[in-house]
Design a protein around this motif. Structure first.
Motif, PDB file in Angstrom:
ATOM      1  N   MET A   1       0.004  -4.147   2.027  1.00  8.83           N
ATOM      2  CA  MET A   1       0.161  -2.987   3.069  1.00  8.83           C
ATOM      3  C   MET A   1       0.962  -1.872   2.374  1.00  8.83           C
ATOM      4  N   VAL A   2       1.874  -2.202   1.160  1.00  9.83           N
ATOM      5  CA  VAL A   2       2.557  -1.004   0.680  1.00  9.83           C
ATOM      6  C   VAL A   2       1.255  -0.378  -0.354  1.00  9.83           C
ATOM      7  N   ALA A   3       0.444  -1.046  -0.995  1.00 10.89           N
ATOM      8  CA  ALA A   3      -0.642  -0.792  -1.916  1.00 10.89           C
ATOM      9  C   ALA A   3      -1.486   0.190  -0.923  1.00 10.89           C
TER      10      ALA A   3
ATOM     11  N   ALA B   1       4.800  -0.792   8.246  1.00 13.50           N
ATOM     12  CA  ALA B   1       5.515  -1.538   7.113  1.00 13.50           C
ATOM     13  C   ALA B   1       6.585  -0.703   6.818  1.00 13.50           C
ATOM     14  N   LEU B   2       7.058   0.261   7.705  1.00 15.93           N
ATOM     15  CA  LEU B   2       8.013   1.047   7.300  1.00 15.93           C
ATOM     16  C   LEU B   2       9.350   0.322   7.087  1.00 15.93           C
TER      17      LEU B   2
ATOM     18  N   SER C   1       5.831 -10.562   0.390  1.00 16.54           N
ATOM     19  CA  SER C   1       4.767 -11.436   0.377  1.00 16.54           C
ATOM     20  C   SER C   1       3.382 -10.979  -0.062  1.00 16.54           C
ATOM     21  N   GLY C   2       2.436 -11.692  -0.170  1.00 19.71           N
ATOM     22  CA  GLY C   2       1.133 -10.971  -0.550  1.00 19.71           C
ATOM     23  C   GLY C   2       0.793 -10.069   0.306  1.00 19.71           C
ATOM     24  N   GLY C   3       0.962 -10.297   1.701  1.00 20.61           N
ATOM     25  CA  GLY C   3       0.502  -9.329   2.763  1.00 20.61           C
ATOM     26  C   GLY C   3       1.054  -8.247   2.863  1.00 20.61           C
TER      27      GLY C   3
ATOM     28  N   ALA D   1      -5.569  -7.358  10.505  1.00 22.12           N
ATOM     29  CA  ALA D   1      -4.793  -6.424  10.417  1.00 22.12           C
ATOM     30  C   ALA D   1      -5.287  -5.288   9.609  1.00 22.12           C
ATOM     31  N   LEU D   2      -5.614  -5.652   8.486  1.00 27.47           N
ATOM     32  CA  LEU D   2      -5.740  -4.683   7.459  1.00 27.47           C
ATOM     33  C   LEU D   2      -7.303  -4.015   7.923  1.00 27.47           C
ATOM     34  N   ILE D   3      -8.168  -4.863   8.428  1.00 26.05           N
ATOM     35  CA  ILE D   3      -9.462  -4.255   9.006  1.00 26.05           C
ATOM     36  C   ILE D   3      -9.012  -3.158  10.211  1.00 26.05           C
ATOM     37  N   ARG D   4      -8.167  -3.786  11.037  1.00 29.72           N
ATOM     38  CA  ARG D   4      -7.751  -2.722  12.116  1.00 29.72           C
ATOM     39  C   ARG D   4      -7.368  -1.468  11.662  1.00 29.72           C
ATOM     40  N   HIS D   5      -6.318  -1.601  10.673  1.00 29.64           N
ATOM     41  CA  HIS D   5      -5.902  -0.449  10.198  1.00 29.64           C
ATOM     42  C   HIS D   5      -6.771   0.574   9.421  1.00 29.64           C
ATOM     43  N   LEU D   6      -7.851   0.156   9.013  1.00 24.97           N
ATOM     44  CA  LEU D   6      -8.877   0.848   8.321  1.00 24.97           C
ATOM     45  C   LEU D   6      -9.881   1.332   9.406  1.00 24.97           C
ATOM     46  N   ARG D   7      -9.958   0.624  10.483  1.00 22.35           N
ATOM     47  CA  ARG D   7     -10.764   1.304  11.660  1.00 22.35           C
ATOM     48  C   ARG D   7     -10.094   2.357  12.300  1.00 22.35           C
TER      49      ARG D   7
END
Lengths: 363, 277
Positions: free
Chosen positions: B167-169, B149-150, B161-163, B197-203
């Motif tokens: 990502m910023v949060a 999200a750079l 957008s919500g997504g 994508a969120l879960i991928r980032h967390l993993r």
């Protein structure tokens, strides 16, 4: 960005996004930091403050004449006992109201918040009106009773308005906040009118003159007395600037980041009441300074509350000095209340902001 | 799977390893009159480096529990331990360097830039009267880059957008450089692509940095095999705990949601969950 391109694409990014982000990284690096912006802002605003002071000091019933100041004792008296104190009073009142406006906007997460719209000025005015009606001129330890009464009135308003607008959790309803402020203003204004009818003629006249609002002052005596109240208020607001910066974004995350939310709120209530009460007791209600100035600062120097608070202080001082200079000279005969000038400038801005906010919340 | 009954054994067993523990937490919102408790004796333990999901019906106390763990709310009774230390004994700013909270979304009414928001994640490390250093700026940019999200850095969060806001949060939480992330329904506003994508980032954070995360979610379909462990809440208590495939079974789900219509089947090494209509 240190990650390799392959990693990026593997983890779900596309080539396009990579190219786009590479482009924006370059621009992102150019985004000036709050620190840099703060330095530039301080330098510019100091210059503007000095310029405003010079203009405000030189215009008036008689244009400033330096040679007369050296030779003529009367001219000296007029300058040092009337004009200089008045300009300084305008500066400290403007600085105070602007900084309180910026703090209230951040605390309530509401761009339309300011001492007038939240009823803080109204509450302060009612308190001061009561004090004038009952114990005019009385002092407690050298402090005019009017200050204390206005402080109490402003304090009651700010707590009341917040309680009314707050739901059980962390949500402050923006509409309820402003409506509560409007109601407090109306009730307080009616209270002041009632007091005028019930008190004797001379006091009623004094209240009337004071409600119109004026920065008329003789000598520095009153200015020093005000500073006893104002300086602690200023320091407290600057002390919580960082907390307000976090609170302006989101209250829950601010708490998670280690902000003591209740303590910060209380400090802002007390400091705002102290500052608004004191300025109202001296100059009457001067509206919209706390709205115009912080918004101008945001447009010029960004949203960071740690920048907005001190910059609003400086720009507020300059703004009210200039507004008062206009009030003194605009008609050519006699002077206008400075509150008229600020309301004429601030009212339309408020409506414009309201419209813009509706557009955002509709999205 | 461990049921309520042998909860205490579970705690003793995991005491040496668990990063985040809670013992019989009770909480009620003080504003409500005759407040009923929303958290009633919740007990849990989350081991270091695990991705844990917290599920349960609406109003079961999930969000309140996460706010208690994040230090936003203070429990009426019970104790939370972080790395063996009572959370109440950790100074709030020190706590924020270890535990980061990710709200559902960022609802700012002021046009803060995404970078400014992420930089607030550095505030626990900065003095009261100091702005962020260049190092903080770097860390904030790295945090944004870590969630791809750079490119959002200079944009106003109001326009995102919500997504993107999510990502910023998450990036702000990463900028806190915590050991543990607490996410409150992060996927509620996201489409399937962004949820994945969120879960991928967390993993990836778990695998690369050993990050521990607790995620409140209603996304039962994404639990298996994405999460290591699933905790289930009902009426303010943790009523089930185990690997996703163990918790996601008809009878357990019926107990958690009080609804016998919910079905779970394991196909293609994944568990699919749906409700009969």
């Amino acid at each position: 960005m240190k990650r390799r391109r392959e990693d990026y694409i593997q983890t779900g990014g596309t080539e396009d996004a990579l190219a786009a982000s590479a482009e924006t990284i370059a621009t992102a690096a150019d985004v000036s930091t709050s620190r840099k912006r703060f330095r530039v802002a301080l330098a510019l605003l100091f210059l503007f403050l000095i310029l405003s002071a010079a203009i405000s000091l030189s215009v008036g019933y008689q244009t400033l004449n330096f040679s007369a100041l050296k030779t003529d004792a009367t001219a000296r008296l007029v300058f040092f006992q009337l004009r200089l104190p008045r300009v300084i009073l305008a500066a400290i009142v403007g600085a105070s109201l602007a900084m309180v406006g910026a703090a209230l906007q951040a605390l309530f997460r509401n761009p339309l918040a300011e001492p007038l719209t939240l009823g803080v000025s109204g509450g302060g005015a009612l308190g001061a009106g009561l004090a004038i009606a009952f114990g005019l001129g009385a002092r407690v330890a050298g402090v005019p009773l009017v200050f204390l009464a206005a402080f109490a009135g402003a304090g009651v308003s700010v707590v009341l308005v917040y309680r009314l607008a707050r739901t059980g959790g962390a949500v402050v309803l923006p509409g309820a906040l402003l409506l509560a402020g409007v109601v407090i203003n109306v009730v307080a204004a009616s209270g002041v009118v009632l007091i005028q009818y019930l008190t004797d003629y001379t006091r009623a006249l004094q209240i009337l003159r004071w409600t119109i609002g004026s920065l008329d002052v003789v000598g520095f005596d009153l200015v020093w007395r005000m500073l006893i109240f104002l300086v602690p208020g200023w320091i407290v607001l600057l002390f919580v600037a960082r907390d307000l910066h976090l609170l302006a974004i989101d209250e829950e995350t601010a708490a998670a980041l280690g902000v003591n939310v209740r303590r910060s709120e209380r400090l802002v209530y007390i400091a705002s009441s102290l500052i608004v009460g004191t300025t109202v007791a001296v100059g009457g209600t001067i509206g919209f300074v706390g709205l115009i100035v912080p918004h101008a600062v945001r447009l010029l120097f960004g949203e960071d509350v740690r920048v907005v608070l001190p910059c609003s202080f400086l720009l507020g001082a300059a703004f009210l000095m200039l507004a008062d200079a206009v009030a003194r000279t605009a008609t050519g005969m006699g002077e206008l209340p400075v509150g008229v000038i600020t309301a004429l400038a601030g009212g339309p801005l408020f409506l414009w902001l309201l419209r813009r906010q509706q557009r955002y919340s509709a999205m | 799977m461990t049921r309520n009954a042998d909860k205490s054994e579970q705690i003793v067993e995991t005491q040496a390893r668990a990063l985040l523990e809670a013992c019989s937490l009770h909480f009620a919102y003080p504003a409500a009159k005759n407040a009923t408790e929303v958290v009633r004796g919740a007990t849990l333990a989350i081991e270091r480096g695990t991705l844990a999901a917290l599920i349960g019906a609406n109003g079961s106390g999930k969000s309140s529990l996460v706010r208690l763990l994040a230090g936003i709310l203070t429990p009426r009774s019970g104790e939370i331990f972080f790395d063996g230390e009572p959370l109440s004994a950790i100074e709030p700013r020190k706590r924020a360097m270890r535990i980061a909270y990710v709200p559902q979304t960022i609802n700012s009414v002021f046009p803060f830039t995404a970078l400014e928001v992420v930089l607030t994640g550095r505030s626990p490390y900065a003095g009261r009267f100091r702005f962020e250093t260049n190092r903080d700026q770097e860390i904030a940019r790295e945090a944004l880059a870590a969630v791809d999200a750079l490119h959002l850095a200079p944009r106003s969060v109001m326009e995102l957008s919500g997504g993107e806001r999510q990502m910023v949060a998450l990036a702000r939480a990463l900028a806190q450089q915590p050991q543990c992330l607490l996410l409150d329904e992060p996927s509620s506003a996201l489409d399937l692509k962004h949820r994945a994508a969120l879960i991928r980032h967390l993993r990836r954070l778990r695998d690369e940095q050993g990050m521990t995360a607790l995620v409140v979610t209603h996304d039962l379909g994404l639990l298996d095999p994405a999460f290591d462990v699933v905790l289930a809440m009902r009426c303010g208590e943790i009523v089930a705990r185990g690997a996703p495939a163990e918790v996601l079974r008809d009878e357990t789900l019926a107990e958690i949601y009080g609804d016998a219509q919910i079905r779970a089947r394991r196909v293609f090494d994944r568990t699919f969950v749906w409700s009969e209509l």
